[in-house]
Design an enzyme around this catalytic site. Structure first.
Site, PDB file in Angstrom:
ATOM      1  N   GLU A  53       0.825  -1.211   0.000  1.00 23.65           N
ATOM      2  CA  GLU A  53       0.000   0.000   0.000  1.00 23.65           C
ATOM      3  C   GLU A  53       0.860   1.262   0.000  1.00 23.65           C
ATOM      4  O   GLU A  53       0.501   2.264  -0.629  1.00 23.65           O
ATOM      5  CB  GLU A  53      -0.937  -0.006   1.213  1.00 23.65           C
TER       6      GLU A  53
ATOM      7  N   HIS B  15       1.908   2.242  -3.442  1.00 24.30           N
ATOM      8  CA  HIS B  15       0.878   2.895  -4.254  1.00 24.30           C
ATOM      9  C   HIS B  15       0.907   4.420  -4.119  1.00 24.30           C
ATOM     10  O   HIS B  15       0.324   5.115  -4.951  1.00 24.30           O
ATOM     11  CB  HIS B  15      -0.512   2.376  -3.881  1.00 24.30           C
TER      12      HIS B  15
ATOM     13  N   GLU C  21      -0.713  -1.609 -10.179  1.00 23.64           N
ATOM     14  CA  GLU C  21      -0.776  -2.816  -9.357  1.00 23.64           C
ATOM     15  C   GLU C  21       0.479  -3.662  -9.539  1.00 23.64           C
ATOM     16  O   GLU C  21       1.033  -4.226  -8.588  1.00 23.64           O
ATOM     17  CB  GLU C  21      -2.016  -3.625  -9.730  1.00 23.64           C
TER      18      GLU C  21
END
Length: 558
Positions: free
Chosen positions: A473, A476, A495
């Site tokens: 995370e 990202h 992704e």
């Protein structure tokens, strides 16, 4: 303009006419009511006309479907009247319709089902082919189309920004409202504080005329009589609305302690059931939001500031957040609940050193430098930010998970942030909140600007499961948020980068020797390859194509 969609073959329609007009800033003023499970209030949108409208003249008239034109019937809203919205809805329980793999943990702006129409999107900012866009259609009024669903719109009005005291410094007399907004949105990045203050004051200005509007299942359409072009259309409008308990962008539930809470998941229709917006990922905007809730609740949100509650009256508090980096509206996230900030049982010397490494002035300092993107207060040009290995961070969870958070999660956050910095450098965002979300959260994690949602399922997995997911995370922030997709078919790129980098970050966080890191990465790569093979063998052929809508796109589009 209403459409019947077949969940087995149709994409979620992108209706906002972003080729002609762009939202540059949102100001939300909302109340959260847990008894009725409704969020209601106002949103003020500040616009800047696009340039495709001027360049292409009347070409958009040809793209409007005649039946859509027939359906564009408008009415003046009556006070306190809620238009009846078509009850046909697009089921969130659809089969995987694109290349997105559910549960991978990013801010899943593709709706986890890939249900986004990509026609006309790959070439840049453009409007959907579904859009009834009369931007330059002779004597017809300009039509603003916003993406929304599961909302009750009560009133739409133009905002009289010229009535704001002191606003005249933005333009010469006469004080034309659209000119004021144009100069406000064009303020240089080093005046971001002044700009946010002006946005806030303008959002509270009185209305100067209600606008015609209509809603259908997937959009809100707005006109002003006599405004025939995007340039003539009001550049600041206020929409009064309320969400619906069944709205698919907002999840009302209970936390692990049995207390009520609400959070935005985004999937399967992003934030269009939270507020009217422009959905395409290339429609970049900033925002600020004031959210009121009962004083017992904590409001967390995508925002550059670590907001503190302001007591308005007995039993009610207000929270204010803002974002100065232009972002897609789909990245906006909110979570309201009886969250408790988790802190270590004892403060180690390392913790103290971390706290001393940044002062509020350093964390809040911004420098408007020269970068290859649109101008905004960019952290990558901030000398103090480039050396900030561990950005300020907080961890929130229901009180019943305090022990698990202290044992597993709290020690990992600084290590994972430092590992990310050692690989990629400057953190794109100035701070981070990590929230352990309720048990019904459908994936292991989700990243949004300044906030990460983590599933409680990562906590019992000891440091390995929690650490790898946290690293994913955090990755990202660079891939998927600071750098995002041009259109929805490219979400697999962010992704893929995050999945690769989670191994790299986690090896650094564990301080593994090079050969140990290599062995771990090869093992995980082998497991992923086997899983991909299994998924391909059990997926239809059309699901095995990364961009299956490409053949349906007009010539010249990638």
């Amino acid at each position: 303009m209403d459409m019947k969609l077949d969940p087995s073959r149709d994409d979620l329609p992108l209706l906002a006419n972003t080729s002609h007009i762009l939202v540059k800033h949102y100001v939300l003023d909302l109340d959260v009511d847990f008894e009725s499970q409704v969020i209601e209030g106002t949103i003020v949108l500040f616009f800047e006309p696009g340039n495709r409208f001027e360049k292409e003249g009347g070409s958009t008239e040809e793209t409007c479907q005649s039946e859509a034109n027939e359906a564009c019937k408008f009415r003046m809203p009556e006070p306190c009247h809620i238009p009846v919205t078509d009850t046909r809805t697009f089921s969130s329980k659809v089969g995987c319709h694109d290349f997105v793999i559910c549960g991978k943990g990013e801010k899943d702006t593709s709706g986890k089902d890939g249900n986004h129409d990509n026609r006309e999107q790959a070439s840049g900012i453009s409007s959907s082919e579904y859009c009834c866009d009369t931007g330059n259609a002779g004597s017809e009024d300009f039509l603003l189309v916003l993406d929304c669903c599961d909302l009750s719109v009560v009133k739409v009005e133009e905002v009289d920004v010229a009535a704001v005291p002191g606003i005249e410094k933005f333009t010469r007399p006469p004080k034309l409202r659209n000119q004021i907004v144009r100069e406000l949105v064009a303020l240089p990045a080093d005046r971001w504080r002044e700009q946010l203050d002006c946005y806030a004051r303008c959002s509270q200005a009185p209305g100067c005329g209600e606008l015609l509007f209509d809603t259908d299942t997937w959009s809100l359409q707005i006109r002003k009589t006599g405004a025939q072009t995007a340039t003539d259309f009001p550049h600041a409008i206020r929409i009064r609305y309320r969400t619906k308990p069944q709205g698919r962008s907002v999840t009302w539930t209970s936390d692990q302690s049995g207390r009520p809470c609400v959070y935005t998941m985004g999937s399967p229709i992003n934030n269009r059931a939270l507020f009217p917006c422009q959905e395409p990922p290339v429609a970049m905007s900033t925002w600020q939001a004031t959210v009121r809730a009962a004083a017992s609740f904590v409001v967390l949100m995508s925002g550059e500031n670590s907001a503190k509650p302001t007591q308005l009256r007995e039993g009610c508090s207000s929270w204010h957040y803002y974002v100065t980096m232009p972002m897609p509206a789909s990245t906006f996230t909110i979570a309201v609940g009886s969250w408790t900030e988790m802190k270590p049982e004892t403060c180690s010397s390392n913790d103290l050193a971390t706290e001393r490494s940044f002062s509020p002035s350093e964390a809040d300092f911004r420098y408007a430098g020269i970068c290859g993107h649109m101008e905004y207060p960019c952290r990558f040009q901030n000398a103090s930010a480039t050396t900030q290995e561990i950005i300020p961070h907080r961890v929130f969870a229901p009180l019943c998970l305090q022990g698990a958070c202290q044992e597993t999660l709290l020690p990992l956050v600084p290590a994972c942030l430092a590992a990310a910095h050692s690989v990629l450098g400057t953190h794109p965002f100035s701070r981070l909140d990590v929230l352990i979300v309720p048990a019904n959260f459908p994936s292991l994690g989700m990243a949004s600007p300044h906030i990460i949602f983590l599933s409680q399922s990562t906590l019992p997995g000891r440091s390995h499961l929690c650490g790898t997911r946290l690293c994913h995370e955090i990755a990202h922030a660079w891939f998927g948020l600071a750098l995002g997709a041009r259109d929805w078919t490219e979400e697999w790129l962010s992704e893929g980068f995050a999945t690769h980098l989670e191994d790299v970050f986690w090896a650094r966080a564990q301080q593994l020797a090079p050969h140990e890191a290599q062995e771990q990465q090869e093992l995980r790569a082998g497991l992923r390859w086997r899983r991909l093979q299994d998924e391909v063998q059990n997926s239809p052929k059309e699901m095995q194509v990364l961009r299956q809508n490409r053949l349906r796109q007009p010539e010249g589009h990638i």
